[in-house]
Design an enzyme around this catalytic site. Structure first.
Site, PDB file in Angstrom:
ATOM      1  N   LYS A  95       9.796 -16.629 -10.713  1.00 35.88           N
ATOM      2  CA  LYS A  95       8.990 -15.534 -11.261  1.00 35.88           C
ATOM      3  C   LYS A  95       7.839 -16.095 -12.085  1.00 35.88           C
ATOM      4  O   LYS A  95       8.052 -16.984 -12.930  1.00 35.88           O
ATOM      5  CB  LYS A  95       9.875 -14.637 -12.137  1.00 35.88           C
ATOM      6  CG  LYS A  95       9.147 -13.436 -12.666  1.00 35.88           C
ATOM      7  CD  LYS A  95      10.044 -12.572 -13.534  1.00 35.88           C
ATOM      8  CE  LYS A  95       9.209 -11.523 -14.213  1.00 35.88           C
ATOM      9  NZ  LYS A  95       9.943 -10.854 -15.287  1.00 35.88           N
TER      10      LYS A  95
ATOM     11  N   PRO B 127      -1.869 -12.204  10.319  1.00 33.93           N
ATOM     12  CA  PRO B 127      -2.172 -12.047  11.753  1.00 33.93           C
ATOM     13  C   PRO B 127      -2.481 -10.586  12.062  1.00 33.93           C
ATOM     14  O   PRO B 127      -1.895  -9.689  11.458  1.00 33.93           O
ATOM     15  CB  PRO B 127      -0.865 -12.474  12.436  1.00 33.93           C
ATOM     16  CG  PRO B 127       0.192 -12.363  11.392  1.00 33.93           C
ATOM     17  CD  PRO B 127      -0.478 -12.605  10.071  1.00 33.93           C
TER      18      PRO B 127
ATOM     19  N   ILE C 173      -1.761  -7.947  14.300  1.00 39.53           N
ATOM     20  CA  ILE C 173      -0.706  -7.734  15.303  1.00 39.53           C
ATOM     21  C   ILE C 173      -1.227  -6.978  16.515  1.00 39.53           C
ATOM     22  O   ILE C 173      -1.018  -7.368  17.668  1.00 39.53           O
ATOM     23  CB  ILE C 173       0.489  -6.964  14.678  1.00 39.53           C
ATOM     24  CG1 ILE C 173       1.018  -7.727  13.455  1.00 39.53           C
ATOM     25  CG2 ILE C 173       1.591  -6.742  15.704  1.00 39.53           C
ATOM     26  CD1 ILE C 173       1.936  -6.926  12.552  1.00 39.53           C
TER      27      ILE C 173
ATOM     28  N   PHE D  51      -4.255   3.071  14.895  1.00 37.41           N
ATOM     29  CA  PHE D  51      -4.578   4.067  13.886  1.00 37.41           C
ATOM     30  C   PHE D  51      -5.600   3.454  12.942  1.00 37.41           C
ATOM     31  O   PHE D  51      -5.619   2.232  12.759  1.00 37.41           O
ATOM     32  CB  PHE D  51      -3.329   4.468  13.077  1.00 37.41           C
ATOM     33  CG  PHE D  51      -2.565   5.615  13.673  1.00 37.41           C
ATOM     34  CD1 PHE D  51      -1.837   5.438  14.832  1.00 37.41           C
ATOM     35  CD2 PHE D  51      -2.582   6.866  13.069  1.00 37.41           C
ATOM     36  CE1 PHE D  51      -1.128   6.500  15.396  1.00 37.41           C
ATOM     37  CE2 PHE D  51      -1.873   7.931  13.615  1.00 37.41           C
ATOM     38  CZ  PHE D  51      -1.143   7.747  14.781  1.00 37.41           C
TER      39      PHE D  51
ATOM     40  N   ASN E 268       0.845  -1.196   0.000  1.00 38.28           N
ATOM     41  CA  ASN E 268       0.000   0.000   0.000  1.00 38.28           C
ATOM     42  C   ASN E 268       0.882   1.249   0.000  1.00 38.28           C
ATOM     43  O   ASN E 268       2.106   1.151  -0.026  1.00 38.28           O
ATOM     44  CB  ASN E 268      -0.956  -0.017   1.196  1.00 38.28           C
ATOM     45  CG  ASN E 268      -0.173  -0.087   2.497  1.00 38.28           C
ATOM     46  OD1 ASN E 268       0.569   0.815   2.837  1.00 38.28           O
ATOM     47  ND2 ASN E 268      -0.317  -1.210   3.219  1.00 38.28           N
TER      48      ASN E 268
ATOM     49  N   ASP F  81      -3.716  -6.781   5.154  1.00 41.63           N
ATOM     50  CA  ASP F  81      -4.627  -7.701   5.839  1.00 41.63           C
ATOM     51  C   ASP F  81      -4.521  -9.115   5.289  1.00 41.63           C
ATOM     52  O   ASP F  81      -4.806 -10.075   5.987  1.00 41.63           O
ATOM     53  CB  ASP F  81      -6.070  -7.199   5.705  1.00 41.63           C
ATOM     54  CG  ASP F  81      -6.269  -5.936   6.534  1.00 41.63           C
ATOM     55  OD1 ASP F  81      -5.901  -5.963   7.724  1.00 41.63           O
ATOM     56  OD2 ASP F  81      -6.759  -4.927   5.986  1.00 41.63           O
TER      57      ASP F  81
HETATM   58  O1  PMT Z   1       2.827   6.168   6.529  1.00 40.52           O
HETATM   59  P1  PMT Z   1       2.136   7.465   6.141  1.00 40.52           P
HETATM   60  O2  PMT Z   1       2.250   7.733   4.663  1.00 40.52           O
HETATM   61  O3  PMT Z   1       2.589   8.622   6.988  1.00 40.52           O
HETATM   62  O4  PMT Z   1       0.580   7.264   6.412  1.00 40.52           O
HETATM   63  C1  PMT Z   1       0.110   7.096   7.707  1.00 40.52           C
HETATM   64  C2  PMT Z   1      -1.052   6.095   7.768  1.00 40.52           C
HETATM   65  C3  PMT Z   1      -2.194   6.577   6.930  1.00 40.52           C
HETATM   66  C4  PMT Z   1      -0.588   4.707   7.290  1.00 40.52           C
HETATM   67  C5  PMT Z   1      -1.456   6.010   9.288  1.00 40.52           C
HETATM   68  O5  PMT Z   1      -1.830   7.292   9.725  1.00 40.52           O
HETATM   69  C6  PMT Z   1      -2.616   5.048   9.524  1.00 40.52           C
HETATM   70  O6  PMT Z   1      -3.779   5.419   9.488  1.00 40.52           O
HETATM   71  N1  PMT Z   1      -2.300   3.744   9.796  1.00 40.52           N
HETATM   72  C7  PMT Z   1      -3.281   2.670   9.953  1.00 40.52           C
HETATM   73  C8  PMT Z   1      -3.763   2.211   8.604  1.00 40.52           C
HETATM   74  C9  PMT Z   1      -5.033   1.372   8.675  1.00 40.52           C
HETATM   75  O7  PMT Z   1      -6.043   1.736   8.203  1.00 40.52           O
HETATM   76  O8  PMT Z   1      -4.933   0.325   9.360  1.00 40.52           O
HETATM   77  P2  PMT Z   1      -6.126  -0.758   9.597  1.00 40.52           P
HETATM   78  O9  PMT Z   1      -7.459  -0.123   9.686  1.00 40.52           O
HETATM   79  O10 PMT Z   1      -5.918  -1.840   8.604  1.00 40.52           O
HETATM   80  O11 PMT Z   1      -5.723  -1.279  11.005  1.00 40.52           O
HETATM   81  C10 PMT Z   1      -6.154  -0.702  12.236  1.00 40.52           C
HETATM   82  C11 PMT Z   1      -5.046  -0.890  13.254  1.00 40.52           C
HETATM   83  O12 PMT Z   1      -4.685  -2.270  13.332  1.00 40.52           O
HETATM   84  C12 PMT Z   1      -3.770  -0.155  12.902  1.00 40.52           C
HETATM   85  O13 PMT Z   1      -3.242   0.316  14.126  1.00 40.52           O
HETATM   86  C13 PMT Z   1      -2.875  -1.231  12.279  1.00 40.52           C
HETATM   87  O14 PMT Z   1      -1.496  -0.951  12.475  1.00 40.52           O
HETATM   88  C14 PMT Z   1      -3.318  -2.470  13.039  1.00 40.52           C
HETATM   89  N2  PMT Z   1      -3.202  -3.719  12.273  1.00 40.52           N
HETATM   90  C15 PMT Z   1      -3.932  -3.905  11.154  1.00 40.52           C
HETATM   91  C16 PMT Z   1      -3.883  -5.102  10.471  1.00 40.52           C
HETATM   92  C17 PMT Z   1      -3.018  -6.112  10.946  1.00 40.52           C
HETATM   93  N3  PMT Z   1      -2.921  -7.265  10.311  1.00 40.52           N
HETATM   94  N4  PMT Z   1      -2.294  -5.893  12.047  1.00 40.52           N
HETATM   95  C18 PMT Z   1      -2.369  -4.722  12.695  1.00 40.52           C
HETATM   96  O15 PMT Z   1      -1.666  -4.531  13.724  1.00 40.52           O
END
Ligand code: PMT
Length: 400
Positions: free
Chosen positions: A289, A305, A307, A323, A210, A279
């Site tokens: 390849k 997973p 995390i 976030f 991404n 995800d």
């Molecule tokens: O890196 P930049 O360009 O500065 O951009 C910052 C950002 C947009 C990436 C950041 O501000 C942000 O929003 N990060 C979270 C992105 C997101 O939408 O994550 P999520 O909704 O998939 O996950 C929610 C939370 O679970 C996050 O804290 C993520 O780190 C965590 N997560 C998600 C999936 C996974 N498999 N493991 C996780 O730990």
């Protein structure tokens, strides 16, 4: 235990018998988490050798103002900017007089004029010299410039006198130095932060990923370190240099990120998941390849997973901050993630205009409330986010 995590202490040593205590003092400062650099006056070198101080601090000792080699390595202005604290110990009567007069006749006095760091002196001299009106006037002048004075203690003196003028013991000086930063809410805490994207291999040359640039996570890491925290940053592949004073651990995939986090979570006070973790990953990464013979290609994906959920589910867990980058229903989706993942706090930001941007607008979401962080540079927003985290942290002993 006093902490100076991530603090940069410039130890100025002037000429006095108490200079021998600087070996122990520098050892204690380093043990408390500080990085120590040493400047010695000419007179100080009569009492302790630069080699001793270099061996103890692991850094070359700075001696002369007019040394071209030393200036090329780290000039006196750079040194003045580098420090968070300049501690002059022992501070002789002569040094106090020169500093009070605003002299710049050696490296130590020169950089003290140039620095904007906190300055503290630990006077050490004969009791008569300490009580002399000239010394009192010099100290008044230095305190008027917001310099701190640590000590001196009273007692037997090397010259046989008894009275005030003994340098404080190294452990007492450490306490006093740490006290200068004790008000910083993250001082000594361990923050574990994930940042950047993950890459999920399809074959040796292709991956799913991404647009995360790592800017938000790196801003948080840098600001937390500057606020006295010990910071570990588990980073997906990004084009940013590691922030100063931050331990960066490079990973590529979500599974590697998970392993790096779980390895370090044990002593973390705070976990912040900023990473845009993929995800899903291809069920099987091809070893060779893949050829593009077919009109269509189908990828079978499996869940990665989660995390942050795993961290939040630990029996002994840190304060967990997530976030969420959303394109619609920011607050509702953010709160749903906060609750489903069992987080203490979540920053919801608009995906459009946040990924790879230097700026962010976010809403802090927590049980029973929300708080807007207006659009600003990521560094400024990071400071606000860290302040919110700090005020919610349970009062606990710092981890270092
Ligand atoms: O890196 P930049 O360009 O500065 O951009 C910052 C950002 C947009 C990436 C950041 O501000 C942000 O929003 N990060 C979270 C992105 C997101 O939408 O994550 P999520 O909704 O998939 O996950 C929610 C939370 O679970 C996050 O804290 C993520 O780190 C965590 N997560 C998600 C999936 C996974 N498999 N493991 C996780 O730990």
């Amino acid at each position: 235990m006093p902490t100076l995590t991530n603090k940069r202490v410039l130890l100025g040593i002037t000429g006095g018998i108490a200079a021998y205590k600087c070996a122990e003092l520098s050892r204690l400062l380093i043990k408390a988490g500080a990085e120590v650099r040493v400047v010695m006056t000419r007179a100080a070198r009569e009492f302790v050798t630069p080699l001793t101080m270099q061996a103890l601090t692991g850094n070359r000792v700075h001696l002369d103002l007019l040394d071209a080699d030393a200036e090329a390595a780290m000039g006196h202005i750079e040194l003045a900017r580098w420090a968070d604290l300049v501690l002059v110990a022992p501070a002789s009567a002569d040094f106090l007089a020169r500093a009070a007069a605003g002299r710049a006749d050696d490296l130590l006095t020169t950089l003290l004029l140039a620095t904007s760091a906190s300055v503290a002196v630990a006077p050490a001299m004969n009791q008569g010299m300490w009580s002399d009106p000239a010394t009192r006037r010099n100290l008044d002048a230095l305190q008027a410039r917001a310099w701190r004075v640590f000590g001196p203690a009273e007692g037997d003196q090397a010259c046989g006198d008894v009275g005030p003028g003994r340098m404080l013991e190294p452990a007492e000086l450490l306490e006093s130095c740490a006290g200068l930063f004790a008000g910083e809410p993250l001082a000594g805490r361990h923050l574990l932060i994930t940042g950047g994207p993950t890459r999920e291999a399809i074959d040796p040359v292709r991956f799913l990923s991404n647009h995360s640039s790592g800017k938000m996570a790196y801003a948080l890491a840098a600001e937390a370190a500057a606020a006295g925290a010990r910071v570990s940053l588990v980073s997906g592949p990004v084009a940013l240099p590691a922030p100063e004073r931050v331990a960066r651990i490079d990973v590529v995939s979500a599974e590697q990120m998970r392993a790096a986090v779980l390895e370090r979570i044990g002593d973390a006070d705070v976990f912040i998941g900023v990473a845009a973790v993929a995800d899903y990953r291809p069920a099987q990464a091809a070893v060779e390849k893949m050829k593009k013979n077919e009109r269509e290609m189908r990828l079978e994906l499996v869940r990665n997973p989660d995390i942050i959920s795993e961290v939040a589910g630990l029996a002994e867990r840190p304060f967990v901050v997530g976030f969420a980058a959303e394109t619609a229903d920011l607050l509702a989706n953010g709160r749903e993630k906060l609750e489903r993942k069992g987080l203490d706090l979540l920053f919801a930001n608009d995906a459009t205009g946040t990924f790879d941007s230097d700026e962010v607008a976010a809403t802090a979401i927590f049980a029973g409330g929300e708080l807007e962080i207006p659009r600003s540079r990521k560094e400024a927003a990071a400071r606000k986010m860290l302040a919110l985290i700090a005020e919610r942290l349970p009062a606990a002993a710092a981890s270092t």
